[in-house]
Design an enzyme around this catalytic site. Sequence first.
Site, PDB file in Angstrom:
ATOM      1  N   GLU A   1       0.821  -1.219   0.000  1.00 33.28           N
ATOM      2  CA  GLU A   1       0.000   0.000   0.000  1.00 33.28           C
ATOM      3  C   GLU A   1       0.852   1.264   0.000  1.00 33.28           C
ATOM      4  O   GLU A   1       1.640   1.484   0.925  1.00 33.28           O
ATOM      5  CB  GLU A   1      -0.898   0.015   1.241  1.00 33.28           C
ATOM      6  CG  GLU A   1      -1.783   1.254   1.334  1.00 33.28           C
ATOM      7  CD  GLU A   1      -2.561   1.313   2.638  1.00 33.28           C
ATOM      8  OE1 GLU A   1      -3.615   1.964   2.661  1.00 33.28           O
ATOM      9  OE2 GLU A   1      -2.104   0.704   3.632  1.00 33.28           O
TER      10      GLU A   1
ATOM     11  N   GLU B   1     -11.736   2.284   6.077  1.00 32.39           N
ATOM     12  CA  GLU B   1     -10.665   2.615   7.011  1.00 32.39           C
ATOM     13  C   GLU B   1     -10.715   4.100   7.335  1.00 32.39           C
ATOM     14  O   GLU B   1      -9.861   4.882   6.926  1.00 32.39           O
ATOM     15  CB  GLU B   1      -9.300   2.220   6.424  1.00 32.39           C
ATOM     16  CG  GLU B   1      -8.203   2.205   7.486  1.00 32.39           C
ATOM     17  CD  GLU B   1      -6.832   1.868   6.913  1.00 32.39           C
ATOM     18  OE1 GLU B   1      -6.104   1.114   7.561  1.00 32.39           O
ATOM     19  OE2 GLU B   1      -6.497   2.379   5.827  1.00 32.39           O
TER      20      GLU B   1
END
Length: 262
Positions: free
Chosen positions: A143, A244
């Site tokens: 990520e 998130e």
Amino acid sequence: MPRFAANLTMMYTEHAFLDRFAAAAKDGFKAVEFLFPYDYPAEDIRQRLTDNGLTQALFNAPPGDWAAGERGIASLPGREAEFRQSVAKGLEYAAVLGNQKLHVMAGLIKPEEPRERHRAVYLANLAHAAEEARKAGIGIVIEPINTRDIPGFFLNRQDDAQAICEEIGAPNLQVQFDIYHCQIVEGDIAIKLKRDMQRANAGIGHIQIAGVPERHEPDLGELNYPYLFELIDTLGYAGFIGCEYKPKAGTSAGLGWLKPYL
């Protein structure tokens, strides 16, 4: 129709961690993700998933000493043996929890440190992680993270992440496309989703969302998420979208945005 996973590290923090599973299921979520499960026996978490009819979408491999400020060890020279142990631990938990994706964090680099050395270590470690995960039928994701939230993080851009995955060439190594981080660093979200979802190699293995700039609910801030959700569907993404974000008030009270997708 997009499929959403509640991130239990950031959401439902008004409950104890193991009670967040029931709270998420009560609000209509069918899947969950979180940063780390290692404070709890895998079997205890598995029971919460089973009891509430939830799928585990994702979690992270151990990131080094999180409390001391470490944010992953995959690119850190001299930590290769520890990295291999972290991957083994993550896969051990995944075997019990049933998730098909494991996130490996790159780690921090200081301005004076040689980037090429870190990159070489990163590639070798990711190749190892992908091979070990392949044996277990699991995908590894990496990520890019913005440097405002995590200054010094090694991986910041989507194109860099895709290039790394393509260079390694493992079929189960993909990019975790966090729309919040990408908007802060690069913008042009829709074009990047189209570009990377359609790649023959690498591509997008997981998506996460949050409002920009405050990282609250996705209906707060500068992004048009209904448009992006429709685009993601059109592009054929079949995975979960991780929520998130940090709820502005209570988690359940802020879920108005989710109701059209339940």
